[in-house]
Design an enzyme around this catalytic site. Structure first.
Site, PDB file in Angstrom:
ATOM      1  N   GLU A   1       2.624   4.930  -4.019  1.00  0.00           N
ATOM      2  CA  GLU A   1       2.864   5.744  -5.016  1.00  0.00           C
ATOM      3  C   GLU A   1       3.876   6.508  -5.490  1.00  0.00           C
ATOM      4  OE1 GLU A   1       0.464   5.520  -2.875  1.00  0.00           O
ATOM      5  OE2 GLU A   1      -1.169   4.106  -3.974  1.00  0.00           O
TER       6      GLU A   1
ATOM      7  N   ASP B   1       0.761  -0.997  -0.496  1.00  0.00           N
ATOM      8  CA  ASP B   1      -0.338   0.134   0.253  1.00  0.00           C
ATOM      9  C   ASP B   1       0.845   1.687  -0.081  1.00  0.00           C
ATOM     10  OD1 ASP B   1      -2.079   1.220   0.473  1.00  0.00           O
ATOM     11  OD2 ASP B   1      -2.630   1.733   2.685  1.00  0.00           O
TER      12      ASP B   1
ATOM     13  N   ASP C   1      -9.361   2.856  -2.360  1.00  0.00           N
ATOM     14  CA  ASP C   1      -9.857   3.798  -1.646  1.00  0.00           C
ATOM     15  C   ASP C   1     -11.587   4.219  -2.249  1.00  0.00           C
ATOM     16  OD1 ASP C   1      -7.508   2.962   0.366  1.00  0.00           O
ATOM     17  OD2 ASP C   1      -7.283   5.120   0.764  1.00  0.00           O
TER      18      ASP C   1
END
Ligand code: MIG
Length: 796
Positions: A409, A406, A483
């Site tokens: 990015e 997670d 999300d």
């Protein structure tokens, strides 16, 4: 992005938001070097090279002969393609067997044709060029019949004509709506379908890129903030061929471990060992299948990756073993941020080994994430990837085989949402700024994690879930769509998003079932779980402090339906597994928009509220509250309602009733589908194979079923089972042939049955030439069952 991207007004002088667009101008000279055609133009340089006879690469550099280095996305080395060239006064032609590139000289305009003379792509009057900000851009003509698909993980509908999309990996907690044009993944690739034929373009540029299929009616463009214009054109001519070509360049997904295809349960967070044990027990007691439980950030000691909190999880090894015995895998989250803590071994190793992202001046970059002030591994360095991968021994030693990446990015809690763009990545001695490398961070973390896990799993297949990625991420990870929220709108959006991920070479994706943020409801979770039964990845996940959304959270009635659909997933698993195998070879996704199978049918061009599993199954879920009917489009052919056996004519829209218990599913007449049984987990032995046949007088049915151990890479050494089923109706006899094509693996099942749907009464049945006596037909039904002699599964 509005103020940094290009805009063009056809026919007028080209002003690009205050900067001056400069086209590369006209042809000056050319040379041919090692099968690469290098062209010098007035204001730039272009190189053309073939990777295969159906894949051509075009590269433009404003300043010098283009570099033919590729990004990390590309794994293909150019093949030795036979190319012929020809020069006329006004043009240069270079052709392979399948493609012809025509370069108009004054000014330079490139057009690409296939071997039937079909024009695939052509530049419009603006051609290709750059501006003073060093942005590069290419303008292509857009046909009135062009429809665009792919672009990875995007909001909005299926067909991206009329959209402008940015590729910049972004942690967007909210909102996910059509205005947000950059999410966690950047896949600068798309496929055009025009009058039933397809071709594709992959723009291999890791800077922020923009695809503008919106600003003009007759042209589109793709541009990048820096670097070279570097793109590949795929000849098609079918959508599936384009996927094969694209995945030849950027790679394919290995077959996932079977447990990764089961039902998974997650929550931010299951906070203690006790809570996890209770959760697992609930599944067992309630008879709801479960293959994995996720540990979100609370399992760690102060959010330090590669640690367990000793109070909350006093005995992780025991927990993981006990769950494994119950057929449940544990998947912990791993973020890239490493807490700045001189007493923490990972931080120590990172600093001592010079492994963290740094500024050019030599100081480490720190950003705030969950652990507070953190450093980030510089994953552009191969040794750092190796180190990071090896760190996962912490997990594999505990028996863990799956990792959840997670925040990769990478996400940072600041205004820009990411790392300082001036950070200088070492990139194995070819330093580049974060501005250039940003979009690669998730892919590199994926490679590092996947390869690290693989090296430590004694031959078992690792499972990696990743939020961020770039083209090629399919080689390492499964993508979940981040999300989302417990909105019906987000259930609706998940379909085109996952279908476009599939069309972008990523066959293994899925949304958080039930919705992540916001509060779910019984009805929404039920409908979403029905969809999850058939999305490649099937995980229920929800945010901290939201209403609980485990399958039983909304009462017995909902629980019963949810259980039924989770169980149904296990029934369909052998079929899904075969499709995953197909994806691993061809790049063709498991979950497909109808347009992939019926590219000639205009009703499918933007059809995104129903999808296919393979070539023969249409799933048409209910995506709205309190809704018990919907319109379903069935393309050409005869279709059978999976639940009721009702026959439906294709080529038209049908109004279908679906109470809350019903997920509408339609099977194409002619299909053969292999099913397994309801199981607690994929770890439970498969006792029986059921082969559903939907024979038709009109054609021969054929399906090749695939199996292997579901765990190891032994299939790469030929240890798999492959068996073709064929059925045809000749003179009132249904002839079924079982042909074992490959038997280096022995399936677990000890029993097999044919279930034959919709056969005319009086039809006799032959299996491998032998007339079947023991044929069962329920009096009021159109279903016949035939026990299969297991001898037929031995190779002849
Ligand atoms: O800033 O780890 O998308 O699935 O539960 C939020 C906590 C960080 C974002 C992920 C979500 C996960 C959450 N994470």
């Amino acid at each position: 992005m509005q103020d940094t991207s290009f805009a063009i007004h056809p026919g007028k002088k080209i002003h690009v938001n205050g900067t001056n667009y400069q086209s590369i101008g006209s042809f000056v000279s050319y040379n041919l070097e090692e099968k690469v055609l290098n062209i010098k133009a007035e204001n730039g340089h272009v190189s053309i090279s073939f990777y295969r006879d159906d894949i051509v690469r075009i590269t433009m550099n404003p300043k010098k002969t283009p570099s033919l280095k590729t990004s990390f996305a590309v794994i293909k080395i150019p093949e030795d393609v036979d190319v012929v060239g020809r020069e006329t006064n006004g043009e240069i032609h270079v052709s392979s067997n399948k493609l012809t590139v025509v370069i108009n000289k004054t000014p330079i305009r490139i057009s690409i044709f296939d071997n039937h003379g079909r024009l695939l792509v052509s530049e419009n009057e603006a051609g290709m060029g750059f501006n003073e900000k060093k942005e590069v851009i290419c303008f292509k003509e857009m046909d009135k019949d062009d429809h665009f698909y792919g672009f990875g993980e995007k909001t909005s509908f299926l067909d991206k004509r009329g959209e402008k999309m940015t590729m910049w990996n972004s942690d967007v907690y909210a909102p996910h709506n059509p205005e947000i044009d950059a999410l966690y993944q950047s896949i600068p690739y798309f496929m055009t379908i025009r009058n039933g034929d397809a071709h594709g373009i992959f723009f291999d540029n890791t800077f922020k890129t923009v695809f503008d299929m919106k600003s003009s009616n007759d042209s589109y463009s793709f541009s990048a903030e820096g670097g070279q214009l570097d793109y590949y054109v795929f000849a098609g001519p079918t959508p599936k061929a384009v996927l094969e070509q694209y995945s030849e360049i950027t790679g394919r997904m290995p077959i996932p471990p079977k447990w990764a295809l089961g039902y998974h349960q997650s929550r931010y967070s299951y906070e203690t060992e006790q809570e996890v044990r209770e959760l697992a027990n609930n599944f067992l007691e309630k008879n709801i299948p479960l293959d994995a439980i996720y540990l979100d950030i609370h399992y760690m000691d102060g959010y330090r990756v590669f640690t367990f909190d000793e109070e909350r999880f006093p005995n992780p090894a025991g927990l993981i073993q006990d769950l494994k015995d119950a057929g449940i895998h544990v998947v912990p989250i791993v973020d890239p941020g490493v807490k700045e803590d001189p007493e923490y071994y990972v931080y120590q190793e990172g600093v001592k080994g010079d492994r963290f992202c740094k500024y050019i001046e030599g100081n480490i970059y720190f950003g705030d994430v969950w652990p507070g002030k953190s450093a980030f591994p510089d994953l552009t360095i191969s040794n750092v990837r190796k180190w990071w991968g090896e760190k996962h021994k912490f997990y594999t030693d505990l028996g863990i085989e799956g990792i959840w990446n997670d925040m990769n990015e990478p996400a940072v809690f600041n205004e820009s949402k990411t790392m300082d763009l001036r950070v200088m990545h070492d990139n194995d001695g070819d330093p580049k700024t974060h501005r250039e490398m940003h979009n690669l961070y998730g892919l590199l973390m994926g490679e590092s994690t996947y390869e690290g896990m693989k090296a430590q799993l004694n031959g078992n297949r690792p499972f990696l879930l990743t939020r961020a990625g770039f083209a090629g991420v399919q080689r390492y990870g499964t993508v979940w769509t981040g999300d989302n929220r417990s909105f019906w709108e987000h259930l609706q959006m998940a379909l085109p998003m996952c279908m476009n991920l599939g069309l972008s070479g990523i066959p293994f994706s899925g949304p958080d079932v039930g919705g992540f943020a916001h509060d779910s409801t019984g009805q929404l979770l039920t409908r979403w779980t029905q969809v999850g039964t058939f999305t490649p990845y099937f995980r229920n996940h929800s945010v901290i402090e939201s209403i609980r959304q485990e399958p039983w959270s909304f009462g017995q009635d909902y629980e019963n339906i949810i259980r039924k659909y989770i169980q149904e997933r296990y029934v369909w698993l052998p079929y899904l597994y075969t499709l995953f195998k197909e994806a691993s070879v061809s790049g063709v996704p498991v979950m497909r928009p109808l347009v992939l199978e019926f590219p000639d049918d205009k009703n499918t061009f933007n059809l995104a509220d129903q999808f296919m599993i393979g070539s023969d199954v249409i799933v048409a879920p209910i995506l709205k509250p309190d809704t018990y009917h919907r319109v379903v489009y069935l393309p050409e052919g005869i279709w059978v309602n999976y639940w009721t056996e009702e026959i439906l004519e294709g080529g038209k829209h049908h109004l279908i009733h679906a109470d809350l218990e019903t997920l509408p599913i339609f099977i194409k007449k002619g299909a053969i589908i292999t099913h397994g049984t309801v199981k607690r987990s994929t770890e439970i032995k498969e006792s029986k194979i059921t082969v559903h046949l939907y024979p038709t007088e009109n054609e021969i049915s054929s399906f090749t079923h695939y199996e292997d151990d579901g765990k190891t890479f032994a299939y790469n050494n030929g240890q798999y089972f492959q068996c073709n089923f064929e059925a045809k109706i000749v003179d009132q006899i249904l002839e079924i042939d079982i042909n074992v094509e490959h038997d280096q693996f022995k399936p677990e099942w000890e029993k097999g049955i044919f279930v034959i749907h919709g056969l005319n009464s009086g039809t006799e049945i032959k299996v491998n030439g032998a007339l079947q006596g023991n044929v069962k037909k329920q009096s009021d039904s159109t279903i016949i069952t035939v026990l299969i002699d297991m001898e037929h599964f031995n190779k002849k």
